[in-house]
Design a protein around this motif. Structure first.
Motif, PDB file in Angstrom:
ATOM      1  N   ALA A  49     -40.381  12.876  29.856  1.00 49.06           N
ATOM      2  CA  ALA A  49     -39.516  13.901  30.025  1.00 49.06           C
ATOM      3  C   ALA A  49     -38.401  13.594  31.254  1.00 49.06           C
ATOM      4  N   ASP A  50     -37.353  14.022  31.198  1.00 50.93           N
ATOM      5  CA  ASP A  50     -36.335  14.137  32.616  1.00 50.93           C
ATOM      6  C   ASP A  50     -35.839  15.597  32.273  1.00 50.93           C
ATOM      7  N   GLY A  51     -36.375  16.467  33.077  1.00 52.80           N
ATOM      8  CA  GLY A  51     -35.895  17.863  33.063  1.00 52.80           C
ATOM      9  C   GLY A  51     -36.661  18.637  31.778  1.00 52.80           C
ATOM     10  N   ASP A  52     -35.551  19.087  30.939  1.00 55.93           N
ATOM     11  CA  ASP A  52     -35.830  19.576  29.610  1.00 55.93           C
ATOM     12  C   ASP A  52     -35.760  18.683  28.700  1.00 55.93           C
ATOM     13  N   ALA A  53     -35.255  17.319  28.767  1.00 55.26           N
ATOM     14  CA  ALA A  53     -35.104  16.677  27.774  1.00 55.26           C
ATOM     15  C   ALA A  53     -36.199  15.658  27.519  1.00 55.26           C
ATOM     16  N   ALA A  54     -36.997  15.386  26.597  1.00 51.53           N
ATOM     17  CA  ALA A  54     -38.255  14.585  26.612  1.00 51.53           C
ATOM     18  C   ALA A  54     -38.074  13.646  25.148  1.00 51.53           C
ATOM     19  N   ALA A  55     -38.767  12.311  25.229  1.00 50.66           N
ATOM     20  CA  ALA A  55     -38.642  11.395  24.291  1.00 50.66           C
ATOM     21  C   ALA A  55     -39.821  11.642  23.265  1.00 50.66           C
ATOM     22  N   VAL A  56     -40.934  12.232  23.681  1.00 51.98           N
ATOM     23  CA  VAL A  56     -41.862  12.458  22.687  1.00 51.98           C
ATOM     24  C   VAL A  56     -42.434  13.896  22.642  1.00 51.98           C
ATOM     25  N   LEU A  57     -42.689  14.537  21.532  1.00 53.79           N
ATOM     26  CA  LEU A  57     -43.034  15.780  21.391  1.00 53.79           C
ATOM     27  C   LEU A  57     -44.310  15.886  20.836  1.00 53.79           C
ATOM     28  N   VAL A  58     -45.258  16.696  21.367  1.00 57.56           N
ATOM     29  CA  VAL A  58     -46.742  16.661  20.908  1.00 57.56           C
ATOM     30  C   VAL A  58     -47.099  18.114  20.662  1.00 57.56           C
ATOM     31  N   ASP A  59     -47.175  18.485  19.358  1.00 60.63           N
ATOM     32  CA  ASP A  59     -47.457  19.916  19.035  1.00 60.63           C
ATOM     33  C   ASP A  59     -49.007  20.114  18.641  1.00 60.63           C
ATOM     34  N   GLU A  60     -49.699  20.779  19.327  1.00 60.65           N
ATOM     35  CA  GLU A  60     -51.382  20.977  18.977  1.00 60.65           C
ATOM     36  C   GLU A  60     -51.437  22.539  18.677  1.00 60.65           C
ATOM     37  N   ARG A  61     -50.329  23.151  18.630  1.00 58.63           N
ATOM     38  CA  ARG A  61     -50.819  24.505  18.098  1.00 58.63           C
ATOM     39  C   ARG A  61     -51.579  24.818  16.819  1.00 58.63           C
ATOM     40  N   ASP A  62     -51.215  24.079  15.755  1.00 58.97           N
ATOM     41  CA  ASP A  62     -51.847  23.934  14.430  1.00 58.97           C
ATOM     42  C   ASP A  62     -52.264  22.517  14.076  1.00 58.97           C
ATOM     43  N   GLY A  63     -53.187  21.906  14.517  1.00 58.01           N
ATOM     44  CA  GLY A  63     -53.469  20.612  14.245  1.00 58.01           C
ATOM     45  C   GLY A  63     -52.971  19.896  15.157  1.00 58.01           C
ATOM     46  N   TYR A  64     -52.595  18.620  14.830  1.00 59.50           N
ATOM     47  CA  TYR A  64     -51.681  17.627  15.784  1.00 59.50           C
ATOM     48  C   TYR A  64     -50.326  17.193  15.237  1.00 59.50           C
ATOM     49  N   ARG A  65     -49.318  17.384  15.721  1.00 66.32           N
ATOM     50  CA  ARG A  65     -48.058  16.755  15.237  1.00 66.32           C
ATOM     51  C   ARG A  65     -47.351  16.257  16.454  1.00 66.32           C
ATOM     52  N   ALA A  66     -47.060  14.645  16.284  1.00 64.44           N
ATOM     53  CA  ALA A  66     -46.296  14.259  17.062  1.00 64.44           C
ATOM     54  C   ALA A  66     -44.951  13.779  16.771  1.00 64.44           C
ATOM     55  N   LEU A  67     -43.984  13.311  17.305  1.00 64.98           N
ATOM     56  CA  LEU A  67     -42.671  13.176  16.939  1.00 64.98           C
ATOM     57  C   LEU A  67     -41.867  12.337  18.046  1.00 64.98           C
ATOM     58  N   VAL A  68     -41.419  11.222  17.613  1.00 64.15           N
ATOM     59  CA  VAL A  68     -40.676  10.329  18.607  1.00 64.15           C
ATOM     60  C   VAL A  68     -39.580   9.446  17.715  1.00 64.15           C
ATOM     61  N   GLU A  69     -38.394   9.276  18.069  1.00 64.27           N
ATOM     62  CA  GLU A  69     -37.517   8.408  17.526  1.00 64.27           C
ATOM     63  C   GLU A  69     -37.539   6.973  18.042  1.00 64.27           C
ATOM     64  N   GLY A  70     -38.450   6.533  16.807  1.00 67.02           N
ATOM     65  CA  GLY A  70     -38.962   5.035  17.419  1.00 67.02           C
ATOM     66  C   GLY A  70     -38.304   3.926  16.862  1.00 67.02           C
ATOM     67  N   VAL A  71     -37.166   4.089  15.935  1.00 69.75           N
ATOM     68  CA  VAL A  71     -36.535   2.826  15.290  1.00 69.75           C
ATOM     69  C   VAL A  71     -36.155   1.813  16.243  1.00 69.75           C
ATOM     70  N   LYS A  72     -35.821   2.138  17.664  1.00 74.03           N
ATOM     71  CA  LYS A  72     -35.658   1.194  18.416  1.00 74.03           C
ATOM     72  C   LYS A  72     -36.758   0.756  19.648  1.00 74.03           C
ATOM     73  N   LEU A  73     -37.925   1.554  19.197  1.00 74.32           N
ATOM     74  CA  LEU A  73     -39.030   1.344  20.172  1.00 74.32           C
ATOM     75  C   LEU A  73     -40.305   0.513  19.531  1.00 74.32           C
ATOM     76  N   PHE A  74     -40.504   1.000  18.090  1.00 73.71           N
ATOM     77  CA  PHE A  74     -41.588   0.406  17.379  1.00 73.71           C
ATOM     78  C   PHE A  74     -41.058  -0.931  16.521  1.00 73.71           C
ATOM     79  N   SER A  75     -39.754  -1.345  16.244  1.00 74.06           N
ATOM     80  CA  SER A  75     -39.395  -2.321  15.493  1.00 74.06           C
ATOM     81  C   SER A  75     -39.952  -3.632  15.877  1.00 74.06           C
ATOM     82  N   ASN A  76     -39.974  -4.331  15.045  1.00 74.37           N
ATOM     83  CA  ASN A  76     -40.458  -6.084  15.136  1.00 74.37           C
ATOM     84  C   ASN A  76     -39.664  -6.630  16.461  1.00 74.37           C
ATOM     85  N   ALA A  77     -38.565  -6.344  16.624  1.00 75.45           N
ATOM     86  CA  ALA A  77     -37.723  -6.950  17.566  1.00 75.45           C
ATOM     87  C   ALA A  77     -37.641  -6.460  18.786  1.00 75.45           C
TER      88      ALA A  77
END
Length: 395
Positions: free
Chosen positions: A180-208
């Motif tokens: 995060a940088d202030g209020d802007a974060a790259a990864v969100l983790v929600d553990e309120r009811d189970g585990y839910r994680a969210l990230v925009e990974g098209v340019k992070l996890f691609s083969n290239a």
């Protein structure tokens, strides 16, 4: 004897010409049909091959696929099962599994809820605005794409190196924001009811790009916490939304149209070969004397220097700079100085007035001012080139 044989030879030659022409036409027609058949087969194979799969597909070897991440998980002892239907995903989930998926844009809200219900741990590798609202996990946020550390309370992400996020989010109440940088974060983790994680990974996890920064470590931290990953790949074949399959030319026309078009193309090619002009051998022609462009440029430069015409030389320098910058900035070649200055100022994030005076200001009064102007124009082009090559820039 000679006078009698000559007409017979002419008759035989004339009779052979139609046969040769027919054989030539049949040969060209066969080649045309063969080329069309090969093209159709290649298109079908390309549509079915791994390269035609979507972004972050765990079985795709293309630059946007995610086969490298899937193999990295397998090397770490994590079982990766790729499923392409909701029924298969529901059957594959168990207590020691993570459901991984990209933005399921082909599913309705009800189908998405049914898919997520049996999963204790879910990781979204890409997202959309509608998905954010449906999960109530956060909202879109703005911020820079500079490298940033995890800096969050989630233990699995604490040791991940810096990443360059492609999209930022503002976490909802009770949701943890990482990288995060202030209020802007790259990864969100929600553990309120189970585990839910969210990230925009098209340019992070691609083969290239998986090997860059801490991208691989982030992928392992999100997906490698259980012994098994069920990777669901959304597709239009598995959609429950009516009318989502895009219409194509083949679906909008009767079945006989495509064969008729191919037949007409083959017939047109045959007619073109039969009626086309036969070109003879090339005829050599003496061309006028040509002058190399570099000689012309040097000659004009010497004339300008001899005449001490600094204003004319400055305009030539500015015109060349404007043309090169327009091409690098994606503008028309004949874009005005104001348009080029606006685009360059946006790229370099500097006031546009400075560049307007540089690209279309008053002419220099003497040679010293001309040299200074040339140096500043060269520095401007170098700065634009550097910004275009910098990762994460607007280019």
């Amino acid at each position: 004897m000679t006078t009698t044989a000559a007409p017979d030879e002419d008759v035989d030659t004339t009779a052979e010409r139609p046969k040769r022409r027919t054989a030539s036409l049949l040969g060209w027609l066969f080649v045309a049909v063969l080329v069309i058949a090969v093209a159709l087969a290649a298109s079908q194979l390309a549509a079915r091959g791994p390269g035609a799969r979507g972004a972050l597909d765990p079985e795709s070897r293309s630059g946007t696929g995610a086969l490298a991440l899937a193999e990295l998980l397998r090397d770490q002892g994590v079982e990766v099962e790729v499923v392409r239907s909701r029924a298969a995903a529901a059957a594959a989930l168990d207590e020691d599994s993570t459901l991984a998926l990209t933005n399921p844009f082909t599913l309705s809200d009800e189908a998405l809820a049914d898919l997520l219900a049996p999963a204790d741990r879910v990781v979204f590798l890409s997202t959309g605005t509608h998905l954010l609202a449906e999960l109530a996990i956060g909202e879109n946020a703005s911020g820079s794409a500079a490298p940033r550390p995890a800096a969050c309370a989630v233990p699995a992400l604490a040791e991940v190196g810096d990443i360059r996020p492609d999209r930022l989010f503002s976490p909802a109440d009770g949701v943890t924001g990482c990288f995060a940088d202030g209020d802007a974060a790259a990864v969100l983790v929600d553990e309120r009811d189970g585990y839910r994680a969210l990230v925009e990974g098209v340019k992070l996890f691609s083969n290239a790009t998986l090997a860059e920064d801490g991208n691989a470590a982030l992928g392992l931290a999100l997906l490698g916490q259980t012994g098994r990953v069920v990777w669901y790949v959304p597709s239009f074949e598995d959609t429950d939304i009516e009318g989502t399959t895009p219409d194509t030319l083949g679906t909008l026309t009767p079945d006989w149209v495509t064969p008729a078009i191919l037949l007409l193309l083959a017939a047109g090619l045959a007619v073109a070969v039969a009626q086309g002009r036969r070109f003879g051998p090339l005829v050599a022609e003496t061309l006028p004397v040509t002058v190399r462009a570099s000689e012309t440029m040097h000659g004009r430069a010497r004339l300008t220097a001899r005449a001490a015409d600094a204003p004319h030389a400055a305009e030539a320098l500015r015109e060349g700079t404007r043309r090169r910058l327009a091409r690098r900035l994606g503008l028309a070649v004949h874009a005005s100085a104001d348009e080029v200055a606006d685009a360059a100022a946006d790229r370099l994030r500097i006031p546009r007035g400075t560049l307007q005076s540089l690209l279309a200001g008053p002419p220099p009064p003497d040679d010293a001012a001309l040299v200074a102007l040339a140096r500043r124009l060269d520095e401007l082009e170098a700065a634009v080139d550097t910004s275009a090559q910098t990762p994460g820039s607007d280019a």
